[in-house]
Each structure stands twice: as structure tokens, then as C-alpha cells.
Design a protein around this motif. Structure first.
Motif, short mmCIF file in Angstrom:
data_model
loop_
_atom_site.label_atom_id
_atom_site.label_comp_id
_atom_site.label_asym_id
_atom_site.label_seq_id
_atom_site.Cartn_x
_atom_site.Cartn_y
_atom_site.Cartn_z
N GLN A 1 0.81 -1.20 0.00
CA GLN A 1 0.00 0.00 0.00
C GLN A 1 0.86 1.27 0.00
N LYS A 2 1.90 1.31 0.82
CA LYS A 2 2.74 2.50 0.90
C LYS A 2 4.20 2.23 0.56
N SER A 3 4.51 1.03 0.12
CA SER A 3 5.89 0.69 -0.20
C SER A 3 5.94 -0.35 -1.30
N SER A 4 7.12 -0.58 -1.82
CA SER A 4 7.33 -1.61 -2.84
C SER A 4 8.72 -2.20 -2.69
N LEU A 5 8.85 -3.45 -3.05
CA LEU A 5 10.11 -4.18 -2.95
C LEU A 5 10.42 -4.83 -4.28
N GLY A 6 11.67 -4.73 -4.71
CA GLY A 6 12.09 -5.35 -5.97
C GLY A 6 13.34 -6.17 -5.80
N ILE A 7 13.40 -7.31 -6.49
CA ILE A 7 14.58 -8.17 -6.50
C ILE A 7 14.87 -8.56 -7.95
N SER A 8 16.10 -8.41 -8.37
CA SER A 8 16.51 -8.79 -9.73
C SER A 8 17.79 -9.61 -9.67
N TYR B 1 14.15 -0.94 -2.50
CA TYR B 1 12.96 -0.71 -1.67
C TYR B 1 12.52 0.74 -1.80
N GLU B 2 11.21 0.95 -1.90
CA GLU B 2 10.66 2.30 -1.98
C GLU B 2 9.58 2.45 -0.92
N TYR B 3 9.61 3.59 -0.22
CA TYR B 3 8.55 3.91 0.75
C TYR B 3 7.94 5.26 0.36
N ARG B 4 6.63 5.28 0.22
CA ARG B 4 5.91 6.48 -0.20
C ARG B 4 5.32 7.20 1.02
N PHE B 5 5.89 8.34 1.35
CA PHE B 5 5.37 9.14 2.45
C PHE B 5 4.03 9.77 2.08
N SER B 6 3.93 10.15 0.81
CA SER B 6 2.71 10.77 0.30
C SER B 6 2.68 10.59 -1.21
N GLU B 7 1.70 11.17 -1.86
CA GLU B 7 1.62 11.08 -3.31
C GLU B 7 2.73 11.86 -3.99
N THR B 8 3.34 12.75 -3.27
CA THR B 8 4.37 13.60 -3.88
C THR B 8 5.80 13.28 -3.43
N LEU B 9 5.97 12.49 -2.40
CA LEU B 9 7.31 12.24 -1.86
C LEU B 9 7.54 10.75 -1.58
N SER B 10 8.61 10.22 -2.15
CA SER B 10 9.01 8.82 -1.92
C SER B 10 10.49 8.78 -1.57
N MET B 11 10.85 7.82 -0.74
CA MET B 11 12.25 7.56 -0.41
C MET B 11 12.61 6.16 -0.88
N LEU B 12 13.81 6.02 -1.49
CA LEU B 12 14.23 4.75 -2.04
C LEU B 12 15.63 4.39 -1.55
N ALA B 13 15.90 3.10 -1.47
CA ALA B 13 17.22 2.61 -1.08
C ALA B 13 17.46 1.28 -1.78
N SER C 1 7.37 14.34 -6.71
CA SER C 1 6.46 14.37 -7.85
C SER C 1 5.58 15.61 -7.80
N ARG C 2 5.45 16.24 -8.94
CA ARG C 2 4.57 17.40 -9.08
C ARG C 2 3.86 17.29 -10.43
N SER D 1 14.35 13.67 -9.14
CA SER D 1 15.04 12.63 -8.36
C SER D 1 16.37 13.16 -7.86
N ILE D 2 16.63 12.95 -6.58
CA ILE D 2 17.90 13.34 -5.97
C ILE D 2 18.41 12.16 -5.15
N GLY D 3 19.66 11.77 -5.35
CA GLY D 3 20.14 10.60 -4.65
C GLY D 3 21.63 10.64 -4.34
N LEU D 4 22.03 9.77 -3.43
CA LEU D 4 23.44 9.56 -3.07
C LEU D 4 23.84 8.17 -3.51
N LEU D 5 24.93 8.08 -4.27
CA LEU D 5 25.40 6.81 -4.82
C LEU D 5 26.79 6.51 -4.26
N THR D 6 26.97 5.35 -3.64
CA THR D 6 28.27 4.97 -3.10
C THR D 6 28.62 3.54 -3.55
N SER D 7 29.92 3.31 -3.73
CA SER D 7 30.40 2.00 -4.18
C SER D 7 31.72 1.69 -3.52
#
Length: 483
Positions: free
Chosen positions: A312-319, A371-383, A421-422, A428-434
């Protein structure tokens, strides 16, 4: 020079060439998953093979395109990163190879539209930079060593050596894909990609020493090799996607790439001054450079699968993705020509034996979790987390020829960020580390104990290598009205 000493000299030259062609294998030059494509897909770590409703499905799973009901255009999807690579004790005595690079990598520019009767066909197009690697490092030693027999040169000899590597590798992929739904829950698609690979590579090692004799004789060796080439190949991919309720899944198969065309140049220069042999000290040269050589570059067979589950408020993906192996082959090879000068030293050592760029790959298996968590229709956080295993093949390193790859280590990627989202747009803004390391790396050219047996070019030792990259993602996606 008599037959016995001629044979000894030839053997040592061959050993030298094999040793110095065993180049240290940066990241991306032996990895398939370093760069991901599209804003949300990057933050999900590529765990979208099961399905993502934007035009990045062109690259991950063309079968999923059939489920997309809006057209979209990805603009300014860039990753700005700083990459640091250290090859410890590359020349010995804490003389490391260090390379630091800051770059902007365009991750995706593309879009999608519909066609056909009742607009059932979905067509996507896009261009990505899947490889963008630059390594530039050098090191120098200035020491005293006991190298020459006391009877010829009493005491330690002054020894100076310098080595460096400069490699620039870039690969751009442009593709088009078509798909359509074959039922309410199933969709199939196919995509084709034209891949353009460019590389410039230069590596050198110079070694000098002075004998402690009456004239201060200079003994010197140098080994330089360079190459430049481009290659164009074609790679198709077929995919199937399933979607029902909150579950989506996908499977893709990519065939080995079809080589189209390419040209390149390659050169080697070996110099020896006052080199010790059974019949005394001599001078020799090994040199050739050839242009407009045909090139071929291979991509492996691969198969990927993925599952995405939407709560309902999140999604999980595996590849998951498996890449097949590729046997050792020549990317380009020079024509037969005189190589050793003076030719009287050995006429059997010809350019085609050594002026050849080698490649190959062992099979690898990668996994990504997002993994994605949707705080609202306009804001999501992903990791996300994903592996990026190196396909470095020891058989390539042990073959005769220039090896331009540098990396031997596996890389582990951690990404996190937000999507704002608007209306029809997404920022999209993110931090990428390796991170990556190889604690048991075989390294040639260590100069702690130089010897005339290998023409002052150093010995092979076990060293360590470290890789770290950090960057930010800035992406923008504009979606148009529904189909």
C-alpha cells in the motif's frame, strides 16, 4: 652471437614480453552493473526487471513496456561522481598507483510513444552511457640496489625507475524496443541495441642504473605500449512480463552481440641499452606500430529475472542476472612484420605475436534489491543494494598480448534518495556509493629487487587494491498524457 647465447637471449626477450604484457587489470572495465539507467531505476539499484512503468524498461525488460499507459521523456538524468582507485605498492617501497577522477555520467536520455492499430504497440527509444572509466596514475623509485656482480660493478648501483598507466574507456548504447500486451496479465517485447565502444590506453615502464666501473656505464631499459580503437556491435534482447494485482515479474534473454565494424591502432616500443648477455653487454630494440586494424568486441549471453511487489505504501524489488563466459580472443591484432632490431638477434620474433589486444571474461552472477517507501503522493524515499562482480579472467592475464583491463575486484553498490512528484514531472535526488577491494592481487613490476634477468623490469608480488566511488544523482522525468 653464437647459437647458445642467441637462444638464451630469445628466451629472455620472450619472458620479458610475457611479463610486461601481463598488465594489471578500473572499475567498469571488468564489470557489467556499474552504471544503471534512469532516475528511479538507479535508486532501486536496477531491481526493476520485474517491471517499472517508464521507458527504462527498454533496457531492463522490454516485455514490461506493454503495461505502460503514459508516454514519458527522461531529461538530464545525470550522476556526478568522484572515483578513487589505489593499487598498493605498485612499484614496491610504498610506491602506489593512485587515480582520482570526477565526472558527470549521463545515465539516460529517452522516451516512448504508441503505434499500430488501436495503438497497441508501445515503442521506446533511449541512449545510455553504460561504461565511462578513466584511470591515470604513475609512480617513481630512486634507490640503491645490489644488482650487478661485484666483479663487474663493486657496491650498490644507483637505480631509477618510473612507470605509469593512462586508460580512457567509454561505451555508449542506443536502443529501440517494441512491445504489446498479449493478454490482460502478460506482455512481450524485444529491443535491439547498437553499442559503440572507444578506448585509449598507454602504459610505460622505464628503468635505469649506473655501473660502478671506470666510465659509469648507463644500463637502461624501457617498455611502452599504446593502443586506440573503436568498435560497433549489435545486441538484441527479448523479454516477457507478468502483472497481476500487486505482483509483477519478468524474464529476459540477451544473445551474444553481433560484431559490426571497428578500427584501431596498436604499438609497442622496447629498448635495451648495455644489457647483460652470455657474450657481453649489447643494445637491442623491439618496435612496431600499426594502424587501421580491424577490431571485434564480444558481449556475452545473459539471462535476467526479477520480481516486484507493491504494497500500500511501499514496494520491494529483486533482480538477478547471469552473464556467460567468453573465451580469450584478440580484440585486434597486427599483421606480421619485423619486430626485433637488429634482425640478426632473432628474425622469428614478429609483430603479430605481441601487438595484439587480448580480452575475455569469466561468467558472473549479480543480484540487486531495491525498496521504496511512499510518504505521500508527492514524496518517496528509495534505497538499494546490488553486487557488481568482476568478470576478470586469469587466462587473459597469462596470454601473450596487451591487456588493457585494470580491475580485478568485485564492487558493492549502495544507493539512496528521494523522488519528488509534481503533476506530470518527477525530480530525483540521490546519493550513490560504491566499494571494492582485492587483497590478493597479483602485481607485476615490483622494483624492490630489480634484476638483469628480467631486464630491470621488476618482479611479481601479491599486493592489495582499493576502490571507492561517491556521487550524487540528479534526474528529471516528464510524463505526458495517457495513451
Amino acid at each position: 652471437m653464437n647459437k647458445s647465447s642467441d637462444k638464451t637471449f630469445t628466451t629472455r626477450i620472450i619472458v620479458l614480453i610475457i611479463l610486461l604484457h601481463s598488465d594489471i587489470l578500473v572499475a567498469q572495465d571488468t564489470h557489467y552493473w556499474t552504471n544503471q539507467y534512469g532516475t528511479k531505476s538507479v535508486l532501486m539499484g536496477g531491481a526493476v526487471v520485474g517491471g517499472i512503468k517508464n521507458n527504462t524498461s527498454l533496457f531492463y525488460n522490454p516485455g514490461a513496456l506493454g503495461f505502460i499507459d503514459t508516454s514519458s521523456l527522461s531529461i538530464n538524468a545525470n550522476a556526478y561522481s568522484s572515483t578513487n582507485i589505489t593499487l598498493k605498492n605498485a612499484l614496491g617501497q610504498q610506491k602506489d598507483f593512485k587515480s582520482a577522477n570526477i565526472a558527470a555520467v549521463p545515465l539516460l536520455v529517452g522516451g516512448m510513444f504508441r503505434s499500430g492499430k488501436e495503438n497497441k504497440w508501445k515503442i521506446a527509444y533511449g541512449i545510455v552511457t553504460n561504461v565511462d572509466f578513466h584511470f591515470n596514475a604513475n609512480a617513481r623509485v630512486d634507490q640503491e640496489h645490489q644488482i650487478v656482480d661485484e666483479s663487474e660493478s663493486p657496491g650498490k648501483e644507483d637505480f631509477i625507475a618510473q612507470a605509469g598507466i593512462n586508460s580512457r574507456l567509454k561505451e555508449i548504447t542506443a536502443g529501440v524496443g517494441v512491445a504489446r500486451k498479449i493478454s490482460e496479465n502478460w506482455s512481450v517485447g524485444i529491443s535491439g541495441f547498437v553499442i559503440v565502444r572507444n578506448q585509449e590506453f598507454f602504459r610505460y615502464q622505464y628503468a635505469r642504473m649506473y655501473l660502478n666501473d671506470n666510465t659509469g656505464t648507463l644500463v637502461a631499459t624501457s617498455f611502452a605500449r599504446n593502443l586506440k580503437f573503436y568498435n560497433v556491435r549489435f545486441a538484441p534482447k527479448i523479454g516477457i512480463a507478468y502483472e497481476k494485482n500487486n505482483l509483477s515479474a519478468g524474464l529476459t534473454v540477451s544473445t551474444p552481440a553481433l560484431n559490426l565494424f571497428g578500427k584501431g591502432s596498436i604499438g609497442i616500443d622496447i629498448i635495451g641499452n648495455n644489457i647483460d648477455t652470455d657474450t657481453g653487454r649489447i643494445n637491442f630494440l623491439g618496435n612496431d606500430s600499426q594502424e587501421k586494424l580491424k577490431t571485434k568486441y564480444k558481449s556475452p549471453f545473459s539471462v535476467s529475472a526479477g520480481v516486484n511487489y507493491d504494497l500500500q505504501k511501499s514496494s520491494l524489488g529483486i533482480s538477478l542476472q547471469y552473464f556467460g563466459g567468453i573465451g580469450v580472443y584478440d580484440v585486434m591484432r597486427a599483421a606480421p612484420s619485423a619486430f626485433v632490431r637488429p634482425a640478426s638477434l632473432n628474425q622469428d620474433l614478429t609483430s603479430d605475436q605481441y601487438l595484439r589486444l587480448k580480452s575475455g571474461a569469466r561468467s558472473v552472477f549479480n543480484v540487486a534489491v531495491g525498496y521504496e517507501y511512499r510518504f505521500s503522493e508527492t514524496l518517496s524515499m528509495l534505497a538499494s543494494f546490488r553486487t557488481d562482480m568482476s568478470y576478470f579472467d586469469q587466462d587473459v592475464k597469462e596470454s601473450i598480448g596487451i591487456k588493457s583491463e585494470i580491475t580485478t575486484w568485485n564492487i558493492f553498490h549502495f544507493n539512496t534518495g528521494v523522488i519528488i512528484s509534481r503533476g506530470r514531472s518527477q525530480l530525483s535526488i540521490g546519493l550513490l556509493t560504491s566499494f571494492g577491494s582485492d587483497k590478493n592481487r597479483s602485481q607485476e613490476g615490483n622494483l624492490d629487487n630489480p634484476s638483469e634477468e628480467n631486464y630491470l623490469q621488476g618482479s611479481t608480488t601479491i599486493v592489495g587494491a582499493n576502490y571507492f566511488s561517491a556521487g550524487i544523482l540528479l534526474g528529471y522525468t516528464l510524463s505526458f498524457k495517457k495513451f
